[in-house]
Scaffold this motif. Structure first.
Motif, PDB file in Angstrom:
ATOM      1  N   ASP A 160       6.919  -5.275   5.192  1.00  0.00           N
ATOM      2  CA  ASP A 160       5.608  -5.774   5.597  1.00  0.00           C
ATOM      3  C   ASP A 160       4.665  -5.668   4.405  1.00  0.00           C
ATOM      4  O   ASP A 160       3.729  -4.867   4.379  1.00  0.00           O
ATOM      5  N   VAL A 161       4.943  -6.488   3.400  1.00  0.00           N
ATOM      6  CA  VAL A 161       4.205  -6.434   2.146  1.00  0.00           C
ATOM      7  C   VAL A 161       2.747  -6.802   2.342  1.00  0.00           C
ATOM      8  O   VAL A 161       1.855  -6.227   1.699  1.00  0.00           O
ATOM      9  N   ARG A 162       2.455  -7.725   3.240  1.00  0.00           N
ATOM     10  CA  ARG A 162       1.063  -8.133   3.440  1.00  0.00           C
ATOM     11  C   ARG A 162       0.205  -6.962   3.911  1.00  0.00           C
ATOM     12  O   ARG A 162      -0.919  -6.764   3.423  1.00  0.00           O
ATOM     13  N   ALA A 163       0.725  -6.176   4.850  1.00  0.00           N
ATOM     14  CA  ALA A 163      -0.045  -5.040   5.350  1.00  0.00           C
ATOM     15  C   ALA A 163      -0.309  -4.031   4.247  1.00  0.00           C
ATOM     16  O   ALA A 163      -1.425  -3.504   4.121  1.00  0.00           O
ATOM     17  N   VAL A 164       0.698  -3.781   3.417  1.00  0.00           N
ATOM     18  CA  VAL A 164       0.526  -2.856   2.298  1.00  0.00           C
ATOM     19  C   VAL A 164      -0.502  -3.406   1.316  1.00  0.00           C
ATOM     20  O   VAL A 164      -1.362  -2.673   0.810  1.00  0.00           O
ATOM     21  N   ALA A 165      -0.430  -4.722   1.057  1.00  0.00           N
ATOM     22  CA  ALA A 165      -1.369  -5.337   0.116  1.00  0.00           C
ATOM     23  C   ALA A 165      -2.797  -5.294   0.641  1.00  0.00           C
ATOM     24  O   ALA A 165      -3.741  -4.994  -0.107  1.00  0.00           O
ATOM     25  N   SER A 213      -8.158  -3.155   0.312  1.00  0.00           N
ATOM     26  CA  SER A 213      -9.257  -2.555   1.075  1.00  0.00           C
ATOM     27  C   SER A 213      -9.668  -1.202   0.495  1.00  0.00           C
ATOM     28  O   SER A 213     -10.859  -0.881   0.408  1.00  0.00           O
ATOM     29  N   ALA A 214      -8.666  -0.416   0.092  1.00  0.00           N
ATOM     30  CA  ALA A 214      -8.968   0.884  -0.511  1.00  0.00           C
ATOM     31  C   ALA A 214      -9.711   0.709  -1.836  1.00  0.00           C
ATOM     32  O   ALA A 214     -10.657   1.456  -2.138  1.00  0.00           O
ATOM     33  N   TYR A 215      -9.311  -0.272  -2.609  1.00  0.00           N
ATOM     34  CA  TYR A 215      -9.995  -0.572  -3.864  1.00  0.00           C
ATOM     35  C   TYR A 215     -11.451  -0.964  -3.603  1.00  0.00           C
ATOM     36  O   TYR A 215     -12.388  -0.447  -4.234  1.00  0.00           O
ATOM     37  N   ALA A 216     -11.654  -1.889  -2.646  1.00  0.00           N
ATOM     38  CA  ALA A 216     -13.012  -2.334  -2.338  1.00  0.00           C
ATOM     39  C   ALA A 216     -13.887  -1.172  -1.870  1.00  0.00           C
ATOM     40  O   ALA A 216     -15.065  -1.064  -2.255  1.00  0.00           O
ATOM     41  N   LYS A 217     -13.319  -0.290  -1.059  1.00  0.00           N
ATOM     42  CA  LYS A 217     -14.072   0.870  -0.556  1.00  0.00           C
ATOM     43  C   LYS A 217     -14.505   1.778  -1.706  1.00  0.00           C
ATOM     44  O   LYS A 217     -15.662   2.235  -1.752  1.00  0.00           O
ATOM     45  N   GLU A 218     -13.623   2.024  -2.651  1.00  0.00           N
ATOM     46  CA  GLU A 218     -13.963   2.900  -3.771  1.00  0.00           C
ATOM     47  C   GLU A 218     -14.984   2.265  -4.705  1.00  0.00           C
ATOM     48  O   GLU A 218     -15.863   2.959  -5.236  1.00  0.00           O
ATOM     49  N   ARG A 227     -17.333   0.135  -3.827  1.00  0.00           N
ATOM     50  CA  ARG A 227     -18.624   0.176  -3.135  1.00  0.00           C
ATOM     51  C   ARG A 227     -19.196   1.585  -3.077  1.00  0.00           C
ATOM     52  O   ARG A 227     -20.425   1.762  -3.017  1.00  0.00           O
ATOM     53  N   ALA A 228     -18.315   2.592  -3.100  1.00  0.00           N
ATOM     54  CA  ALA A 228     -18.776   3.983  -3.092  1.00  0.00           C
ATOM     55  C   ALA A 228     -18.961   4.527  -4.505  1.00  0.00           C
ATOM     56  O   ALA A 228     -19.290   5.705  -4.675  1.00  0.00           O
ATOM     57  N   ARG A 229     -18.749   3.681  -5.519  1.00  0.00           N
ATOM     58  CA  ARG A 229     -18.805   4.083  -6.929  1.00  0.00           C
ATOM     59  C   ARG A 229     -17.832   5.220  -7.234  1.00  0.00           C
ATOM     60  O   ARG A 229     -18.063   6.036  -8.118  1.00  0.00           O
ATOM     61  N   ALA A 230     -16.735   5.251  -6.484  1.00  0.00           N
ATOM     62  CA  ALA A 230     -15.676   6.227  -6.761  1.00  0.00           C
ATOM     63  C   ALA A 230     -14.678   5.695  -7.780  1.00  0.00           C
ATOM     64  O   ALA A 230     -13.922   6.458  -8.372  1.00  0.00           O
ATOM     65  N   TYR A 231     -14.668   4.392  -7.962  1.00  0.00           N
ATOM     66  CA  TYR A 231     -13.844   3.761  -8.992  1.00  0.00           C
ATOM     67  C   TYR A 231     -14.751   2.850  -9.808  1.00  0.00           C
ATOM     68  O   TYR A 231     -15.583   2.131  -9.253  1.00  0.00           O
ATOM     69  N   PRO A 232     -14.629   2.866 -11.125  1.00  0.00           N
ATOM     70  CA  PRO A 232     -13.679   3.654 -11.926  1.00  0.00           C
ATOM     71  C   PRO A 232     -14.185   5.067 -12.192  1.00  0.00           C
ATOM     72  O   PRO A 232     -15.389   5.295 -12.282  1.00  0.00           O
TER      73      PRO A 232
END
Length: 293
Positions: free
Chosen positions: A244-249, A254-259, A261-266
């Motif tokens: 289920d590659v789509r779910a993993v992707a 989503s995790a990238y976008a969350k970080e 927006r929270a200025r946790a990345y980079p």
């Protein structure tokens, strides 16, 4: 993480014939770009098809009909650069071979010369048998395709199983045998009842790859994006999802976008630093420029 497999020698048509004689199933999968080619290469498949299903799978068309020769060549060249061992099959798109032997030969030559395919694939029986014969006479290995042939799906009543009546099944078998007599090296049989494939296998000498055609064929083919679950929504009855590659992707993006927006990345570990006293020198240069202005 899987270890990188040892390099394999290139698969040949003689290898396929030997596997057929030995009853060893053949594995074919589609691929449409360099990353997917590298994945199926490392997975150890026998054949890779750059199918015109790319029209819907990666290019966003509603059917296989609109895809052009140039689009198919671009995708096929990308796959070629990612493969070393499997045989590469290039799908000749709708409208690129049907009209005449000369047109078929000109198109097939482009796929061989520009994209480095090992075989070209054409659909249907009828006049396609003549095209196959002409290509074989010109020294090009050809893959035939019978049953549900997506390029002519509208004429077949849509994307539905073929050969469900005895008469329709006989027509599928006759098309397959005609393509074999024309010199095809391989045959794809799509979306026919398993009984039709079983009857066909009693007569075919060349390797037969099934897709939605039961377990009696010499091998199977599935679309890369289908078997890995890259797409959402319904799939054909014969598709089995192995991941289920789509779910993993989606989770990853989503995790990238969350970080972000929270200025946790980079974080500091993802960046670069000026060496030694360079930050102070830069500050001095900027101050001098400001003073000078």
């Amino acid at each position: 993480m899987s270890a990188h497999p040892a390099p394999r020698r290139r698969v040949t048509l003689l290898d396929l014939a030997e596997k057929k004689r030995a009853g060893e199933p053949l594995v074919m999968v589609t691929a449409y770009d360099h990353p997917s080619a590298r994945i199926v290469e490392d997975a150890g498949v026998d054949l890779v098809l750059v199918g015109d299903s790319a029209a819907m799978t990666v290019l966003g068309y509603d059917s296989t009909v609109p895809v052009t020769i140039d689009e198919m060549l671009m995708l096929t060249k990308a796959v070629r650069r990612g493969l070393s061992a499997p045989l590469l099959v290039g799908d000749l798109p709708f409208g690129s071979y049907e009209a005449s032997d000369e047109l078929a030969l000109a198109t097939a030559q482009r796929f061989v010369k520009e994209a480095g395919v090992d075989l070209v694939k054409i659909e249907r029986g009828g006049t396609t048998v003549d095209r196959a014969r002409a290509l074989v006479a010109a020294g090009m290995p050809v893959v035939g395709h019978v049953g549900l042939t997506p390029q002519s799906a509208a004429a077949l009543g849509g994307y539905r199983a073929q050969g469900r009546s005895a008469e329709a099944a006989l027509a599928v078998i006759d098309d397959a045998l005609a393509l074999e007599r024309a010199g095809c090296s391989l045959l794809v049989v799509e979306a026919v009842p398993s009984e039709v494939t079983a009857a066909l296998m009693q007569q075919m000498r060349i390797p037969v790859i099934g897709i939605g055609a039961g377990a009696d064929a010499d091998g199977q083919v599935l679309v890369f994006h289908d078997l890995l679950g890259v797409h959402d929504g319904p799939t054909a009855r014969f598709v089995k999802r192995y991941a289920d590659v789509r779910a993993v992707a989606v989770d990853g993006v989503s995790a990238y976008a969350k970080e972000v927006r929270a200025r946790a990345y980079p974080g500091p570990e993802h960046g670069y630093r000026m060496p030694g006293g360079e930050p102070a020198r830069l500050a001095a240069l900027l101050a001098a420029r400001h003073t000078g202005s």
